[in-house]
Write an enzyme that holds these catalytic residues in place. Structure first.
Site, PDB file in Angstrom:
ATOM      1  N   GLU A   9      56.322  70.809  26.029  1.00  0.00           N
ATOM      2  CA  GLU A   9      56.069  70.041  26.691  1.00  0.00           C
ATOM      3  C   GLU A   9      54.487  69.599  26.933  1.00  0.00           C
ATOM      4  OE1 GLU A   9      58.422  68.313  27.494  1.00  0.00           O
ATOM      5  OE2 GLU A   9      60.125  69.342  28.599  1.00  0.00           O
ATOM      6  N   ASN A  64      58.191  61.820  25.460  1.00  0.00           N
ATOM      7  CA  ASN A  64      56.971  62.119  26.012  1.00  0.00           C
ATOM      8  C   ASN A  64      56.118  63.139  25.192  1.00  0.00           C
ATOM      9  OD1 ASN A  64      58.192  64.687  25.862  1.00  0.00           O
ATOM     10  ND2 ASN A  64      58.266  65.286  28.088  1.00  0.00           N
ATOM     11  N   HIS A 124      56.827  65.798  23.222  1.00  0.00           N
ATOM     12  CA  HIS A 124      57.212  67.164  22.993  1.00  0.00           C
ATOM     13  C   HIS A 124      57.890  67.296  21.923  1.00  0.00           C
ATOM     14  CE1 HIS A 124      61.528  66.886  24.965  1.00  0.00           C
ATOM     15  NE2 HIS A 124      61.469  66.877  23.884  1.00  0.00           N
TER      16      HIS A 124
END
Length: 247
Positions: free
Chosen positions: A143, A136, A138
């Site tokens: 995040e 994703n 990160h």
């Protein structure tokens, strides 16, 4: 940013290990933050072998753990602490006063974050920080949507992170929060080193390195770092439009 693209995973590991080895040789009091996980495993293994073989004096170096799963004890094989101790710290015989890992079981996690920041500040700034990249985008447990101005902090884990994180545990483990060095910590570091290998990372690497700078892809912060170094294998670099190796 300088990019180094290896032809395969073994070459990727060796290039990364050689680069990190030189950091230790050039600065005997190196302060380095290290990520845990699958991607840095072979690079660290090669690095440790070379440091031992060359008898590099590490007595003045300081090691920092990048992040940890909140609530997971350090003796759990899925913890970041377990990884760093077994792969790097114990093989190199690093004494306890020369490293600091997050205590993710601390009663006051905000104080734990302040303690980590104070520990780093007492030594100056990080000379180097080694990070991986999640599916994703990160880095650490920073995040998507996280502020780029944060230092150490506690964060709710993205669903993707919680799902992917299961691979580190022998049985299903409840993962909800992480404690991590922040993106500002990375920007303050003198050098930032991002590692990626495998075709599954190709799309997110393109977004991180060639897409817009965005908090939705936290690893895109590497575009802002004055001394950013990217180590990839060809598979991870597969979707990049520019594949120029660094010198």
């Amino acid at each position: 940013m300088q990019t180094f693209i290896a032809s395969n995973s073994k070459e990727f590991a060796q290039q990364t290990a050689d680069f990190l080895f030189q950091r230790f040789v050039q600065k005997p009091d190196l302060i380095v933050a290290l990520a845990a996980g699958e991607t840095p495993l072979l690079p660290y293994t090669r690095l440790v072998e070379k440091l031992i073989h060359e008898r590099v004096d590490l007595s003045r170096c300081t090691f920092i753990g990048l992040d940890e799963w909140v609530g997971i004890p350090p003796d759990n094989p899925g913890s970041c602490a377990y990884f760093l101790r077994n792969v790097v710290l114990d093989p190199l015989n690093i004494k306890s006063d020369r490293f600091k890992l997050f205590n993710s079981q601390a009663a006051d996690l905000q104080q734990e974050c302040r303690n980590m920041d104070a520990f780093i500040l007492s030594r100056g700034v990080l000379d180097a920080i080694v990070v991986g990249i999640g599916m994703n985008g990160h880095i650490g447990f920073n995040e998507p949507g996280v502020s780029a101005k944060k230092y150490s902090h506690v964060i709710d884990l993205d669903a993707n992170t919680k799902n992917v994180g299961q691979k580190y545990f022998s049985e299903h483990t409840a993962l909800s929060k992480g404690i991590t060095l922040g993106l500002q910590t990375l920007l303050d570091a003198k050098q930032a080193i991002l590692l990626a290998n495998g075709a599954r990372k190709a799309t997110i690497m393109r977004k991180a390195l060639e897409g817009p700078l965005s908090i939705e892809v936290p690893a895109s912060i590497m575009q802002q770092h004055a001394n950013g170094f990217i180590f990839m294998d060809e598979a991870a670099a597969g979707e990049l439009t520019m594949k120029q190796n660094g010198a």
